[in-house]
Design a protein around this motif. Structure first.
Motif, PDB file in Angstrom:
ATOM      1  N   VAL A 137       0.851  -1.185   0.000  1.00 48.77           N
ATOM      2  CA  VAL A 137       0.000   0.000   0.000  1.00 48.77           C
ATOM      3  C   VAL A 137       0.890   1.239   0.000  1.00 48.77           C
ATOM      4  O   VAL A 137       1.235   1.812   1.022  1.00 48.77           O
ATOM      5  N   LYS A 138       1.290   1.593  -1.172  1.00 47.90           N
ATOM      6  CA  LYS A 138       2.073   2.811  -1.407  1.00 47.90           C
ATOM      7  C   LYS A 138       1.575   3.392  -2.716  1.00 47.90           C
ATOM      8  O   LYS A 138       1.341   2.650  -3.680  1.00 47.90           O
ATOM      9  N   VAL A 139       1.410   4.693  -2.747  1.00 50.20           N
ATOM     10  CA  VAL A 139       0.983   5.346  -3.980  1.00 50.20           C
ATOM     11  C   VAL A 139       2.178   6.086  -4.562  1.00 50.20           C
ATOM     12  O   VAL A 139       2.828   6.872  -3.875  1.00 50.20           O
ATOM     13  N   ARG A 140       2.472   5.814  -5.817  1.00 51.04           N
ATOM     14  CA  ARG A 140       3.558   6.470  -6.539  1.00 51.04           C
ATOM     15  C   ARG A 140       2.933   7.382  -7.590  1.00 51.04           C
ATOM     16  O   ARG A 140       2.052   6.945  -8.341  1.00 51.04           O
ATOM     17  N   MET A 141       3.418   8.620  -7.670  1.00 50.32           N
ATOM     18  CA  MET A 141       2.813   9.592  -8.566  1.00 50.32           C
ATOM     19  C   MET A 141       3.878  10.347  -9.357  1.00 50.32           C
ATOM     20  O   MET A 141       4.871  10.805  -8.785  1.00 50.32           O
ATOM     21  N   TYR A 142       3.670  10.482 -10.650  1.00 49.83           N
ATOM     22  CA  TYR A 142       4.394  11.448 -11.474  1.00 49.83           C
ATOM     23  C   TYR A 142       3.486  12.664 -11.604  1.00 49.83           C
ATOM     24  O   TYR A 142       2.317  12.535 -11.983  1.00 49.83           O
ATOM     25  N   CYS A 143       4.012  13.830 -11.329  1.00 54.27           N
ATOM     26  CA  CYS A 143       3.146  15.003 -11.250  1.00 54.27           C
ATOM     27  C   CYS A 143       3.822  16.208 -11.894  1.00 54.27           C
ATOM     28  O   CYS A 143       4.903  16.620 -11.471  1.00 54.27           O
ATOM     29  N   TYR A 144       3.167  16.767 -12.904  1.00 52.02           N
ATOM     30  CA  TYR A 144       3.670  17.987 -13.527  1.00 52.02           C
ATOM     31  C   TYR A 144       3.236  19.223 -12.751  1.00 52.02           C
ATOM     32  O   TYR A 144       4.006  20.164 -12.558  1.00 52.02           O
ATOM     33  N   GLN A 145       2.007  19.223 -12.269  1.00 52.37           N
ATOM     34  CA  GLN A 145       1.490  20.369 -11.529  1.00 52.37           C
ATOM     35  C   GLN A 145       0.547  19.860 -10.450  1.00 52.37           C
ATOM     36  O   GLN A 145      -0.192  18.900 -10.665  1.00 52.37           O
ATOM     37  N   LEU A 146       0.570  20.507  -9.280  1.00 55.32           N
ATOM     38  CA  LEU A 146      -0.266  20.082  -8.156  1.00 55.32           C
ATOM     39  C   LEU A 146      -0.918  21.317  -7.554  1.00 55.32           C
ATOM     40  O   LEU A 146      -0.430  21.902  -6.603  1.00 55.32           O
ATOM     41  N   THR A 147      -2.049  21.708  -8.133  1.00 54.59           N
ATOM     42  CA  THR A 147      -2.694  22.950  -7.716  1.00 54.59           C
ATOM     43  C   THR A 147      -4.180  22.795  -7.414  1.00 54.59           C
ATOM     44  O   THR A 147      -4.783  23.720  -6.868  1.00 54.59           O
ATOM     45  N   ASP A 148      -4.779  21.662  -7.745  1.00 51.79           N
ATOM     46  CA  ASP A 148      -6.206  21.456  -7.498  1.00 51.79           C
ATOM     47  C   ASP A 148      -6.432  21.300  -5.997  1.00 51.79           C
ATOM     48  O   ASP A 148      -5.891  20.386  -5.364  1.00 51.79           O
ATOM     49  N   LEU A 149      -7.238  22.166  -5.384  1.00 51.10           N
ATOM     50  CA  LEU A 149      -7.420  22.147  -3.935  1.00 51.10           C
ATOM     51  C   LEU A 149      -8.079  20.850  -3.476  1.00 51.10           C
ATOM     52  O   LEU A 149      -7.831  20.375  -2.356  1.00 51.10           O
TER      53      LEU A 149
END
Length: 293
Positions: free
Chosen positions: A117-129
């Motif tokens: 149980v680990k979430v891995r994320m590639y993220c270009y932008q993180l702005t959604d509240l």
């Protein structure tokens, strides 16, 4: 949002070329549109949903998800300008993202996965509240690893949204239940790629969220513009073991680029954002002095 003076200064560092000036103009226009969309979300939230609790800053998110969630499902959106999450169709990408995290949570609660149980994320932008609220909720339950494109605008908006969540929790009396966002936000483990010695068009443009057996991949940014103003897609696929290995390998290489989301290091940002970063830090320091005076 950058003022005209800021734009002139920032643009002078980006590049002496016409291409560099045009790129900077496009970036500022995109940030202005994103800021407007975020402001609309907060105005809607303040007017329609003053509740807060159960570990969520926006309580209604606890039951949010997609109408179908199985490998092979396809999720899409088109420009709607829609602020009301409940009005979005069942196959909207943001619904799929909430469903994937809920799935990870259910497995954690059932005790069937442990370290898986680990979430891995590639993220270009993180702005959604709303995405940030989701991350703040689940990061206290299981590890969330994010490989991020280093962008000052993202850091600014994370801080602004965290401050707004804090005020929301204080106003509702739910701070003891949810915890302070300035403590929770750095439980999200984030490492930024480096853009040093790369061209001004270079970026970490991957978007994907992976758990041990399922992954969401596609064009969807974790931004308000993606949710409200863009054509975007995501596919739910079986996780490829090589994809997990590639993520973990890059994660290890970025060990010295750990990000404090509320107080990021200037050296993690590309050089053309350093002057804007200094101005932001000065503004925050001035605001803090005024509050303590």
């Amino acid at each position: 949002m950058a003022s005209k003076t800021d734009e002139d200064e920032i643009g002078s560092e980006d590049s002496g070329s016409d291409d560099g000036a045009e790129l900077n103009k496009q970036r500022l226009a995109h940030e202005e549109a994103e800021s407007k969309a975020i402001d609309e979300d907060w105005a809607h939230l303040t007017a329609t949903d003053a509740t807060s609790g159960s570990g969520w800053y926006v309580a209604s998110l606890s039951n949010y998800g997609s109408t179908s969630f199985k490998v092979g499902d396809f999720f899409k959106c088109s420009p709607s300008g829609q602020t009301r999450l409940e009005a979005l169709p069942g196959d909207h990408p943001i619904r799929a993202i909430f469903s994937l995290f809920k799935l990870a949570f259910n497995r954690y609660c059932d005790g069937r996965c442990d370290d898986d149980v680990k979430v891995r994320m590639y993220c270009y932008q993180l702005t959604d509240l709303y995405i940030l609220d989701m991350l703040l909720h689940y990061c206290r339950i299981f590890p969330i690893h994010v490989i991020l494109h280093p962008q000052l605008y993202t850091f600014k908006k994370i801080r602004e949204n965290a401050d707004s969540f804090l005020e929301r929790a204080k106003a509702s009396g739910a701070i003891a239940t949810e915890g302070a966002p300035e403590r929770l936000v750095n439980l999200i483990q984030v490492r930024a790629v480096t853009l040093d010695n790369l061209g001004e068009y270079a970026c970490m443009h991957r978007k994907g969220i992976m758990i041990s057996d399922m992954s969401l991949v596609g064009s969807y940014n974790l931004s308000t513009n993606a949710r409200k103003n863009n054509w975007e897609t995501m596919d739910l696929i079986a996780t490829n073991a090589k994809a997990l290995e590639a993520f973990d390998e890059l994660w290890k290489k970025l060990a010295d680029r750990q990000v404090n989301l509320l107080s990021p290091r200037k050296d993690l940002l590309p050089r053309w954002e350093h002057r804007e970063f200094d101005a932001w830090m000065a503004k925050l320091s001035s605001s803090k002095r005024q509050k303590t005076a």
